[in-house]
Design a protein around this motif. Structure first.
Motif, mmCIF file in Angstrom:
data_model
loop_
_atom_site.group_PDB
_atom_site.id
_atom_site.type_symbol
_atom_site.label_atom_id
_atom_site.label_comp_id
_atom_site.label_asym_id
_atom_site.label_seq_id
_atom_site.Cartn_x
_atom_site.Cartn_y
_atom_site.Cartn_z
ATOM 1 N N VAL A 1 1.010 -1.314 -0.023
ATOM 2 C CA VAL A 1 -0.100 0.108 -0.036
ATOM 3 C C VAL A 1 0.868 1.385 0.031
ATOM 4 C CG1 VAL A 1 -1.876 1.074 1.097
ATOM 5 C CG2 VAL A 1 -1.890 -1.012 1.210
ATOM 6 N N TYR A 2 0.672 2.087 -0.775
ATOM 7 C CA TYR A 2 1.256 3.555 -1.120
ATOM 8 C C TYR A 2 0.502 4.365 -1.426
ATOM 9 C CZ TYR A 2 2.065 2.646 -5.897
ATOM 10 O OH TYR A 2 1.761 2.553 -7.329
ATOM 11 N N THR A 3 0.900 5.718 -1.365
ATOM 12 C CA THR A 3 0.363 6.802 -1.840
ATOM 13 C C THR A 3 0.733 7.197 -3.413
ATOM 14 O OG1 THR A 3 -0.442 7.718 0.170
ATOM 15 C CG2 THR A 3 -0.669 9.213 -1.693
ATOM 16 N N GLY A 4 0.080 7.176 -4.594
ATOM 17 C CA GLY A 4 0.513 7.468 -5.630
ATOM 18 C C GLY A 4 -0.428 7.611 -6.776
ATOM 19 N N ILE A 5 -0.230 7.068 -7.943
ATOM 20 C CA ILE A 5 -1.099 7.192 -9.193
ATOM 21 C C ILE A 5 -1.437 5.653 -9.552
ATOM 22 C CG2 ILE A 5 -0.485 9.373 -9.788
ATOM 23 C CD1 ILE A 5 0.659 7.668 -12.590
ATOM 24 N N GLY A 6 -0.759 4.665 -8.830
ATOM 25 C CA GLY A 6 -0.764 3.431 -9.358
ATOM 26 C C GLY A 6 -0.397 2.977 -10.626
ATOM 27 N N ALA A 7 0.705 3.253 -10.997
ATOM 28 C CA ALA A 7 1.286 2.795 -12.414
ATOM 29 C C ALA A 7 2.973 2.759 -12.005
ATOM 30 C CB ALA A 7 0.970 3.825 -13.330
ATOM 31 N N GLY A 8 3.441 1.671 -12.843
ATOM 32 C CA GLY A 8 4.915 1.542 -12.895
ATOM 33 C C GLY A 8 5.621 2.271 -13.908
ATOM 34 N N VAL A 9 6.627 2.670 -14.127
ATOM 35 C CA VAL A 9 7.176 3.399 -15.007
ATOM 36 C C VAL A 9 8.591 3.204 -15.332
ATOM 37 C CG1 VAL A 9 5.597 5.629 -15.087
ATOM 38 C CG2 VAL A 9 7.497 5.713 -13.748
ATOM 39 N N GLN A 10 9.106 3.270 -16.463
ATOM 40 C CA GLN A 10 10.523 3.010 -16.710
ATOM 41 C C GLN A 10 10.929 4.179 -17.630
ATOM 42 O OE1 GLN A 10 11.185 -0.828 -18.451
ATOM 43 N NE2 GLN A 10 13.201 -0.258 -19.460
ATOM 44 N N PRO A 11 12.193 4.679 -17.135
ATOM 45 C CA PRO A 11 12.756 5.798 -18.067
ATOM 46 C C PRO A 11 13.051 5.183 -19.594
ATOM 47 C CG PRO A 11 14.168 5.317 -16.395
ATOM 48 C CD PRO A 11 12.953 4.425 -16.248
ATOM 49 N N MET A 12 13.019 6.218 -20.488
ATOM 50 C CA MET A 12 13.224 5.701 -21.999
ATOM 51 C C MET A 12 14.080 6.949 -22.390
ATOM 52 S SD MET A 12 11.840 2.836 -22.037
ATOM 53 C CE MET A 12 11.648 2.184 -23.960
ATOM 54 N N ALA A 13 14.534 7.057 -23.666
ATOM 55 C CA ALA A 13 15.351 8.173 -24.048
ATOM 56 C C ALA A 13 14.554 9.655 -23.778
ATOM 57 C CB ALA A 13 15.660 7.858 -25.575
ATOM 58 N N ASP A 14 13.146 9.520 -24.363
ATOM 59 C CA ASP A 14 12.653 10.899 -24.152
ATOM 60 C C ASP A 14 11.313 10.799 -23.789
ATOM 61 O OD1 ASP A 14 11.558 9.453 -26.540
ATOM 62 O OD2 ASP A 14 11.762 11.214 -27.863
ATOM 63 N N ALA A 15 10.995 9.823 -23.003
ATOM 64 C CA ALA A 15 9.552 9.422 -22.377
ATOM 65 C C ALA A 15 9.732 8.445 -21.125
ATOM 66 C CB ALA A 15 8.768 8.976 -23.630
ATOM 67 N N ALA A 16 8.627 8.168 -20.561
ATOM 68 C CA ALA A 16 8.617 7.231 -19.647
ATOM 69 C C ALA A 16 7.569 6.296 -19.879
ATOM 70 C CB ALA A 16 8.259 7.613 -18.138
ATOM 71 N N LEU A 17 8.109 4.955 -20.272
ATOM 72 C CA LEU A 17 7.246 3.918 -20.362
ATOM 73 C C LEU A 17 6.220 3.309 -19.222
ATOM 74 C CD1 LEU A 17 6.169 1.704 -22.555
ATOM 75 C CD2 LEU A 17 8.089 0.186 -21.679
ATOM 76 N N VAL A 18 5.170 3.375 -19.515
ATOM 77 C CA VAL A 18 4.170 2.808 -18.473
ATOM 78 C C VAL A 18 4.209 1.263 -18.548
ATOM 79 C CG1 VAL A 18 1.895 2.852 -17.475
ATOM 80 C CG2 VAL A 18 2.734 4.967 -18.548
ATOM 81 N N THR A 19 4.769 0.624 -17.606
ATOM 82 C CA THR A 19 5.094 -0.653 -17.634
ATOM 83 C C THR A 19 3.948 -1.703 -16.873
ATOM 84 O OG1 THR A 19 6.312 -0.561 -15.404
ATOM 85 C CG2 THR A 19 7.633 -0.622 -17.488
ATOM 86 N N ALA A 20 3.174 -0.961 -15.965
ATOM 87 C CA ALA A 20 2.058 -1.669 -15.554
ATOM 88 C C ALA A 20 1.172 -0.748 -14.846
ATOM 89 C CB ALA A 20 2.448 -2.414 -14.442
ATOM 90 N N VAL A 21 -0.341 -0.921 -14.886
ATOM 91 C CA VAL A 21 -1.187 -0.134 -14.372
ATOM 92 C C VAL A 21 -1.783 -0.943 -13.225
ATOM 93 C CG1 VAL A 21 -3.129 1.501 -14.597
ATOM 94 C CG2 VAL A 21 -1.400 1.382 -16.316
ATOM 95 N N VAL A 22 -2.047 -0.363 -11.957
ATOM 96 C CA VAL A 22 -2.756 -1.273 -10.890
ATOM 97 C C VAL A 22 -4.312 -1.281 -11.466
ATOM 98 C CG1 VAL A 22 -3.166 -1.198 -8.430
ATOM 99 C CG2 VAL A 22 -0.849 -0.514 -9.244
#
Length: 194
Positions: free
Chosen positions: A47-68
């Motif tokens: 349990v944490y406070t946030g938006i509920g998504a996993g992200v991974q940095p890419m060259a010029d964006a952040a890839l959404v790897t998972a959404v809760v």
């Protein structure tokens, strides 16, 4: 210690881009952060406070790897494999994983504005931060063309009880007339080595 951790992380990244170690000074705080709070009744959940998504940095964006599932990001329309271009009007280019997470997390009830690219479409999404509960394992049962199937998805290994949680969900779904079992490891968020 800092140089040793950097060297080990460089070595690990060759085999697994998601594996990393943390120096002892930061390990205890980040470990608690990854495990999250465990309020009564949240057995096996992070349990944490946030938006509920996993992200991974890419060259010029952040890839959404998972959404809760049923989390704030999912409710706002964010999907796995979307690319986040901006957070609150600021580009994500060059941000580390930790910096991305820091920008996405925040006080419960506050909003975060995202500029998102999905295939050829660019859109603006507003996500309200909230308590996010991540279960390591979720399950369901269904019938397809007369076959009775159980579905188990391991979303992450963020709690040390993933195996026990899996066993409980499997026991719940095992029935004498079950024809098959689907184990889904897609978009797994990984977790703690222990």
């Amino acid at each position: 210690e800092t140089f040793a951790a950097a060297a080990v992380n460089g070595y690990l990244s060759v085999a697994d881009a998601h594996a990393r170690i943390a120096p002892a000074a930061t390990a205890s705080s980040s470990s608690g952060e990854q495990r999250g709070n465990n309020p009564a009744g949240s057995r096996g959940a992070l349990v944490y406070t946030g938006i509920g998504a996993g992200v991974q940095p890419m060259a010029d964006a952040a890839l959404v790897t998972a959404v809760v599932r049923d989390g704030q990001a999912a409710k706002a329309g964010l999907r796995g494999h979307d690319f986040i271009l901006e957070i609150d009007g600021r580009s994500v280019t060059g941000l580390s994983s930790d910096a991305l997470v820091e920008r996405l997390r925040g006080r419960e009830g506050t909003q975060v504005a995202l500029k998102v690219k999905r295939q050829d479409e660019v859109m603006d999404l507003s996500v309200r931060r909230g308590a996010v509960t991540v279960k390591n394992v979720v399950s369901d049962a269904f019938v397809d063309r007369g076959w009775r199937l159980a579905y188990l998805k391991i979303d992450s290994f963020l709690r040390p009880d993933t195996c026990g949680e899996f066993r409980r969900e499997l026991t719940k779904r095992l029935k004498p007339n079950l024809n098959g079992l689907l184990l889904d490891l897609r978009d797994n968020a990984g977790g703690l080595i222990d």
